[in-house]
Design a protein around this motif. Structure first.
Motif, short mmCIF file in Angstrom:
data_model
loop_
_atom_site.label_atom_id
_atom_site.label_comp_id
_atom_site.label_asym_id
_atom_site.label_seq_id
_atom_site.Cartn_x
_atom_site.Cartn_y
_atom_site.Cartn_z
N ALA A 122 -3.35 -8.83 18.16
CA ALA A 122 -1.93 -8.14 18.56
C ALA A 122 -1.01 -7.94 17.27
O ALA A 122 -0.07 -7.26 17.38
CB ALA A 122 -1.21 -9.20 19.45
N LEU A 123 -1.34 -8.85 16.06
CA LEU A 123 -0.60 -8.77 14.92
C LEU A 123 -0.89 -7.22 14.39
O LEU A 123 -0.15 -6.79 13.30
CB LEU A 123 -0.81 -9.70 14.05
N GLY A 124 -2.08 -6.77 14.55
CA GLY A 124 -2.28 -5.35 13.88
C GLY A 124 -3.28 -5.51 12.59
O GLY A 124 -3.60 -6.88 12.18
N LYS A 125 -3.54 -4.34 11.87
CA LYS A 125 -4.39 -4.45 10.98
C LYS A 125 -3.54 -4.85 9.62
O LYS A 125 -2.31 -4.53 9.73
CB LYS A 125 -4.94 -3.04 10.60
N LYS A 126 -3.99 -5.25 8.62
CA LYS A 126 -3.48 -5.70 7.42
C LYS A 126 -3.30 -4.47 6.60
O LYS A 126 -4.05 -3.50 6.46
CB LYS A 126 -4.55 -6.70 6.69
N GLY A 127 -1.94 -4.29 6.17
CA GLY A 127 -1.47 -3.26 5.60
C GLY A 127 -2.28 -3.19 3.98
O GLY A 127 -2.49 -4.43 3.58
N ASP A 128 -2.19 -2.19 3.62
CA ASP A 128 -2.92 -2.20 2.14
C ASP A 128 -2.16 -2.26 1.17
O ASP A 128 -0.86 -2.23 1.41
CB ASP A 128 -3.61 -0.51 1.99
N ALA A 129 -2.38 -2.73 -0.08
CA ALA A 129 -1.73 -3.04 -1.27
C ALA A 129 -0.79 -1.77 -1.67
O ALA A 129 0.41 -1.96 -2.12
CB ALA A 129 -2.33 -3.57 -2.25
N ILE A 130 -1.27 -0.68 -1.59
CA ILE A 130 -0.35 0.52 -2.06
C ILE A 130 0.71 0.71 -1.21
O ILE A 130 1.84 0.96 -1.71
CB ILE A 130 -1.27 1.87 -2.08
N SER A 131 0.54 0.82 0.15
CA SER A 131 1.90 0.88 0.98
C SER A 131 2.86 -0.19 0.80
O SER A 131 3.84 0.01 0.72
CB SER A 131 1.42 0.91 2.44
N TYR A 132 2.35 -1.64 0.72
CA TYR A 132 3.22 -2.61 0.27
C TYR A 132 4.08 -2.29 -0.97
O TYR A 132 5.34 -2.76 -0.83
CB TYR A 132 2.38 -3.91 0.31
N ALA A 133 3.40 -2.15 -2.05
CA ALA A 133 3.96 -1.79 -3.46
C ALA A 133 4.91 -0.74 -3.09
O ALA A 133 5.92 -0.62 -3.87
CB ALA A 133 2.77 -1.42 -4.39
N ARG A 134 4.61 0.46 -2.48
CA ARG A 134 5.61 1.79 -2.57
C ARG A 134 6.66 0.86 -1.65
O ARG A 134 7.95 1.46 -2.02
CB ARG A 134 4.68 2.73 -1.61
N ILE A 135 6.58 0.41 -0.38
CA ILE A 135 7.79 -0.22 0.09
C ILE A 135 8.81 -1.03 -0.81
O ILE A 135 9.97 -0.94 -0.73
CB ILE A 135 7.45 -1.13 1.29
N GLN A 136 7.97 -2.09 -1.41
CA GLN A 136 8.69 -2.84 -2.49
C GLN A 136 9.47 -1.77 -3.68
O GLN A 136 10.43 -2.34 -3.87
CB GLN A 136 7.72 -4.02 -3.13
N GLN A 137 8.99 -0.88 -4.10
CA GLN A 137 9.46 -0.21 -5.01
C GLN A 137 11.04 0.67 -4.42
O GLN A 137 11.64 0.65 -5.13
CB GLN A 137 8.44 0.74 -5.55
N GLN A 138 10.55 1.12 -3.32
CA GLN A 138 11.74 1.70 -2.56
C GLN A 138 12.82 0.74 -2.53
O GLN A 138 13.99 1.07 -2.63
CB GLN A 138 11.33 2.21 -1.26
N LYS A 139 12.68 -0.59 -1.96
CA LYS A 139 13.66 -1.49 -1.92
C LYS A 139 14.25 -1.79 -3.27
O LYS A 139 15.58 -2.00 -3.42
CB LYS A 139 13.04 -2.76 -1.24
N GLN A 140 13.48 -1.88 -4.15
CA GLN A 140 13.91 -2.15 -5.58
C GLN A 140 14.88 -1.01 -5.95
O GLN A 140 16.00 -1.32 -6.61
CB GLN A 140 12.87 -2.43 -6.47
#
Length: 155
Positions: A122-140
């Motif tokens: 139910a939690l779903g698939k684990k996100g990949d590191a590239i997507s996570y890094a892109r989201i963090q960069q956009q937040k920064q």
């Protein structure tokens, strides 16, 4: 049974896991009923009932003698994974609460683990590191833009 219920397991592996769960619950329930303590008997009967209900819900092909097995299975297939997880884990915890013995713990451990697998799906698939890094960069970048806007407003 829904084939995409647990993404890490194939449908045949999921059926094997469920049938193992049912056997463990039913056999432990029978052993639990061989006593003179009423709470142990109640927990054993609950475990046998768990095994039958889970068999009816997840493997209706084993219950061809029960007329409403396919109807129950279709309704359970419409449930979300987290609802199945709560159902499995809740059904596994009740006998342990009734009578905390080694037999009830071991007999319900696999049923509880199956519920945990449904919960993880139910939690779903684990996100990949590239997507996570892109989201963090956009937040920064957004934080830096806000900071520069506030600094320019102060000057």
């Amino acid at each position: 049974m829904n084939g995409d219920a647990c993404p890490g397991l194939s449908p045949s592996e999921m059926v094997s896991l469920i049938l193992t769960t049912l056997r463990a619950c039913a056999i432990s329930g029978l052993f639990n009923c061989i006593t003179i303590h009423p709470l142990n008997i109640a927990a054993g009967v609950w475990m046998i009932l768990n095994a039958f209900i889970l068999l009816l819900c997840e493997a209706p092909f084993c219950c061809q003698f029960v007329e409403f097995a396919n109807t129950v299975s279709e309704k359970v297939d419409r449930l979300r994974s987290w609802q199945k997880a709560v159902f499995y884990c809740g059904m596994a915890v009740v006998p342990i609460v009734i009578s905390l013995t080694l037999t009830t713990l071991l007999g319900n451990a696999i049923a509880f683990a199956t519920g945990v697998l449904y919960g993880l799906s139910a939690l779903g698939k684990k996100g990949d590191a590239i997507s996570y890094a892109r989201i963090q960069q956009q937040k920064q970048q957004a934080d830096e833009e806000k900071l520069t806007d506030t600094l320019e407003g102060e000057l």
